[in-house]
Write a protein that holds these residues in place. Structure first.
Motif, PDB file in Angstrom:
ATOM      1  N   UNK A 156      14.957   1.330  -2.897  1.00 22.12           N
ATOM      2  CA  UNK A 156      14.570   2.738  -2.799  1.00 22.12           C
ATOM      3  C   UNK A 156      15.512   3.771  -3.049  1.00 22.12           C
ATOM      4  N   UNK A 157      15.239   4.899  -3.941  1.00 21.14           N
ATOM      5  CA  UNK A 157      15.835   6.076  -3.884  1.00 21.14           C
ATOM      6  C   UNK A 157      15.855   7.008  -2.717  1.00 21.14           C
ATOM      7  N   UNK A 158      14.525   7.051  -2.373  1.00 21.97           N
ATOM      8  CA  UNK A 158      14.180   7.833  -1.118  1.00 21.97           C
ATOM      9  C   UNK A 158      12.746   7.145  -0.519  1.00 21.97           C
ATOM     10  N   UNK A 159      12.669   6.694   0.945  1.00 15.30           N
ATOM     11  CA  UNK A 159      11.489   6.097   1.302  1.00 15.30           C
ATOM     12  C   UNK A 159      10.498   7.185   2.096  1.00 15.30           C
ATOM     13  N   UNK A 160       9.367   7.400   1.901  1.00 12.68           N
ATOM     14  CA  UNK A 160       8.407   8.069   2.556  1.00 12.68           C
ATOM     15  C   UNK A 160       7.573   7.003   3.328  1.00 12.68           C
ATOM     16  N   UNK A 161       7.115   7.366   4.561  1.00  5.40           N
ATOM     17  CA  UNK A 161       6.289   6.500   5.395  1.00  5.40           C
ATOM     18  C   UNK A 161       5.053   7.277   5.802  1.00  5.40           C
ATOM     19  N   UNK A 162       4.068   6.891   5.616  1.00  2.74           N
ATOM     20  CA  UNK A 162       2.619   7.503   5.981  1.00  2.74           C
ATOM     21  C   UNK A 162       1.681   6.477   6.620  1.00  2.74           C
ATOM     22  N   UNK A 163       1.270   7.057   7.873  1.00 10.83           N
ATOM     23  CA  UNK A 163      -0.065   6.445   8.529  1.00 10.83           C
ATOM     24  C   UNK A 163      -0.922   7.440   9.292  1.00 10.83           C
ATOM     25  N   UNK A 164      -1.936   7.848   8.720  1.00  9.38           N
ATOM     26  CA  UNK A 164      -2.823   8.499   9.559  1.00  9.38           C
ATOM     27  C   UNK A 164      -3.561   7.870  10.618  1.00  9.38           C
ATOM     28  N   UNK A 165      -3.871   8.683  11.501  1.00  6.22           N
ATOM     29  CA  UNK A 165      -4.736   8.387  12.688  1.00  6.22           C
ATOM     30  C   UNK A 165      -4.265   7.266  13.334  1.00  6.22           C
ATOM     31  N   UNK A 166      -4.911   6.090  13.812  1.00  9.04           N
ATOM     32  CA  UNK A 166      -4.069   5.142  14.663  1.00  9.04           C
ATOM     33  C   UNK A 166      -3.107   4.378  13.763  1.00  9.04           C
ATOM     34  N   UNK A 167      -3.034   4.526  12.634  1.00  7.73           N
ATOM     35  CA  UNK A 167      -2.108   3.923  11.982  1.00  7.73           C
ATOM     36  C   UNK A 167      -0.711   4.503  11.861  1.00  7.73           C
ATOM     37  N   UNK A 168      -0.812   5.945  12.509  1.00  7.84           N
ATOM     38  CA  UNK A 168       0.618   6.640  12.594  1.00  7.84           C
ATOM     39  C   UNK A 168       1.429   6.116  13.564  1.00  7.84           C
ATOM     40  N   UNK A 169       0.716   5.246  14.618  1.00  9.38           N
ATOM     41  CA  UNK A 169       1.783   4.642  15.477  1.00  9.38           C
ATOM     42  C   UNK A 169       2.793   3.711  14.982  1.00  9.38           C
ATOM     43  N   UNK A 200      -8.822   5.968   5.908  1.00 10.15           N
ATOM     44  CA  UNK A 200      -8.707   7.315   5.914  1.00 10.15           C
ATOM     45  C   UNK A 200      -8.809   7.788   4.524  1.00 10.15           C
ATOM     46  N   UNK A 201      -9.779   9.046   4.066  1.00  5.62           N
ATOM     47  CA  UNK A 201      -9.587   9.617   2.763  1.00  5.62           C
ATOM     48  C   UNK A 201      -8.497  10.199   2.456  1.00  5.62           C
ATOM     49  N   UNK A 251      -5.261   9.625   3.595  1.00  4.69           N
ATOM     50  CA  UNK A 251      -4.339   8.547   3.080  1.00  4.69           C
ATOM     51  C   UNK A 251      -4.626   8.431   1.536  1.00  4.69           C
ATOM     52  N   UNK A 252      -5.770   7.892   1.126  1.00  6.65           N
ATOM     53  CA  UNK A 252      -6.091   7.674  -0.368  1.00  6.65           C
ATOM     54  C   UNK A 252      -5.631   8.794  -1.313  1.00  6.65           C
ATOM     55  N   UNK A 253      -5.853   9.989  -0.748  1.00  3.39           N
ATOM     56  CA  UNK A 253      -5.392  11.189  -1.717  1.00  3.39           C
ATOM     57  C   UNK A 253      -4.028  11.347  -1.995  1.00  3.39           C
ATOM     58  N   UNK A 254      -3.436  11.117  -0.944  1.00  2.00           N
ATOM     59  CA  UNK A 254      -1.913  11.287  -0.585  1.00  2.00           C
ATOM     60  C   UNK A 254      -1.202   9.993  -1.457  1.00  2.00           C
ATOM     61  N   UNK A 255      -1.792   9.001  -1.463  1.00  4.60           N
ATOM     62  CA  UNK A 255      -1.269   7.717  -2.086  1.00  4.60           C
ATOM     63  C   UNK A 255      -1.540   8.001  -3.802  1.00  4.60           C
ATOM     64  N   UNK A 256      -2.435   8.754  -4.104  1.00  2.00           N
ATOM     65  CA  UNK A 256      -3.023   8.957  -5.576  1.00  2.00           C
ATOM     66  C   UNK A 256      -1.851  10.145  -6.014  1.00  2.00           C
ATOM     67  N   UNK A 281      -9.425  -6.119  -0.146  1.00  2.19           N
ATOM     68  CA  UNK A 281     -10.581  -5.561  -0.596  1.00  2.19           C
ATOM     69  C   UNK A 281     -10.374  -4.031  -0.020  1.00  2.19           C
ATOM     70  N   UNK A 282      -9.429  -3.993   0.654  1.00  2.00           N
ATOM     71  CA  UNK A 282      -8.980  -2.492   0.939  1.00  2.00           C
ATOM     72  C   UNK A 282      -8.772  -1.488  -0.130  1.00  2.00           C
ATOM     73  N   UNK A 283      -9.304  -0.458  -0.212  1.00  2.00           N
ATOM     74  CA  UNK A 283      -9.016   0.386  -1.500  1.00  2.00           C
ATOM     75  C   UNK A 283      -7.495   0.954  -1.484  1.00  2.00           C
ATOM     76  N   UNK A 284      -6.762   0.644  -0.480  1.00  2.00           N
ATOM     77  CA  UNK A 284      -5.182   1.254  -0.455  1.00  2.00           C
ATOM     78  C   UNK A 284      -4.470  -0.206  -1.361  1.00  2.00           C
ATOM     79  N   UNK A 285      -4.905  -1.367  -1.025  1.00  4.88           N
ATOM     80  CA  UNK A 285      -4.439  -2.503  -1.816  1.00  4.88           C
ATOM     81  C   UNK A 285      -4.772  -2.296  -3.289  1.00  4.88           C
TER      82      UNK A 285
END
Length: 288
Positions: free
Chosen positions: A132-145, A194-195, A197-202, A219-223
């Motif tokens: 990766x040229x630059x890596x961004x890491x995102x986790x909302x709510x409990x996934x933030x940990x 988390x909606x 998260x989906x918006x940010x991924x898009x 079946x996860x929408x993120x997958x």
């Protein structure tokens, strides 16, 4: 495994025996409760034997009752409120040693990941992050940990790593507005998905970035939105999301990245050790 267990039950209703039809009707009407009861209790609820419940699961194409139960749980996991999760777990925990039940559940998740995780996809994700040229890491709510934990070590291994702080959509997009081709967004999300998260991924995909998902199942929408993925169950215990398996998989990912980096990782930590020693970051041990 069928994609929609309720649809499968409805389609096969006419072929079931009398006892199996009792099970089928109960599941169709009470699937949120059926997902969290044992085969023995389900049998008592509909007045059939436990063996009839087990055969019913096999009739649907599952390799046992636990597999059918997981399919029900995966289907409803993103739909239940915290209150419903507490209620669903209530019957399961009555009379149980809660410490033993929770730890055993986590052990089972770890075993599941160890056996079922795709090594090919794991290697693919590892290579994506190393390249990766630059890596961004995102986790909302409990996934933030989990996101924070991954960022802590990734930041030591590479200077081009950013933890995307939780906040309103606008704030998230501001942190990511430079993302583009060659960059990687690691998005971590488990039910209830988390909606934001989906918006940010898009947003990241629209700008040509590669997306890596760390989520619970296919079946996860993120997958569905990701270019690569690591899957680990986060089956609910009451209102709590279990992050034991996801964190263990992240540990494996970090070890794999460090191993593939070889001498580069070694040199990084040699520099860090010198800094830690010079400024007494960890203090002195009794032996020293």
């Amino acid at each position: 495994m069928p994609h929609n267990i309720l649809h499968t039950i409805e389609q096969n209703m006419t072929s079931f025996s009398k006892g199996q039809k009792k099970i089928a009707r109960y599941i169709l009407e009470n699937y949120d409760k059926a997902a969290f009861v044992t085969a023995s209790k389900l049998g008592r609820l509909v007045e059939v034997s436990e063996s009839t419940v087990v055969r019913f699961a096999s009739e649907l194409g599952y390799d046992g009752y636990p597999s059918m139960q997981r399919a029900l749980q995966e289907m409803i996991r993103s739909k239940l409120t915290s209150t419903q999760r507490i209620e669903a777990a209530g019957d399961k925990l009555v009379g149980q040693d809660i410490v033993q039940s929770v730890i055993q559940s986590d052990v089972e998740k770890l075993e599941m990941v160890a056996q079922e995780a795709s090594r090919e996809e794991f290697d693919q994700v590892t290579d994506m992050l190393i390249g990766a040229k630059h890596t961004y890491i995102l986790g909302a709510r409990s996934s933030g940990f989990v996101a924070g934990y991954l960022h802590f070590y990734m930041h030591l291994l590479s200077q081009n790593v950013t933890l995307v702080e939780n906040g309103a959509a606008g704030v998230l997009f501001e942190q990511l507005f430079r993302i583009g081709p060659g960059d990687v967004l690691v998005a971590i999300c488990f039910p209830r998905y988390s909606s934001i998260t989906m918006q940010t991924v898009q947003f990241a995909k629209d700008r040509g970035a590669t997306v890596i998902a760390i989520t619970d199942n296919k079946h996860s929408p993120l997958y569905q939105m990701a270019d690569g993925a690591l899957l680990a169950p986060s089956e609910m215990i009451s209102f709590v999301d279990s992050m034991v398996a996801p964190l263990s998989l992240v540990n494996a990912l970090l070890v794999a990245i460090g191993h593939k980096m070889g001498n580069n990782a070694t040199r990084t930590f040699e520099v860090l050790e010198d800094i830690w020693n010079e400024y007494g970051v960890f203090g002195k041990t009794n032996e020293e």
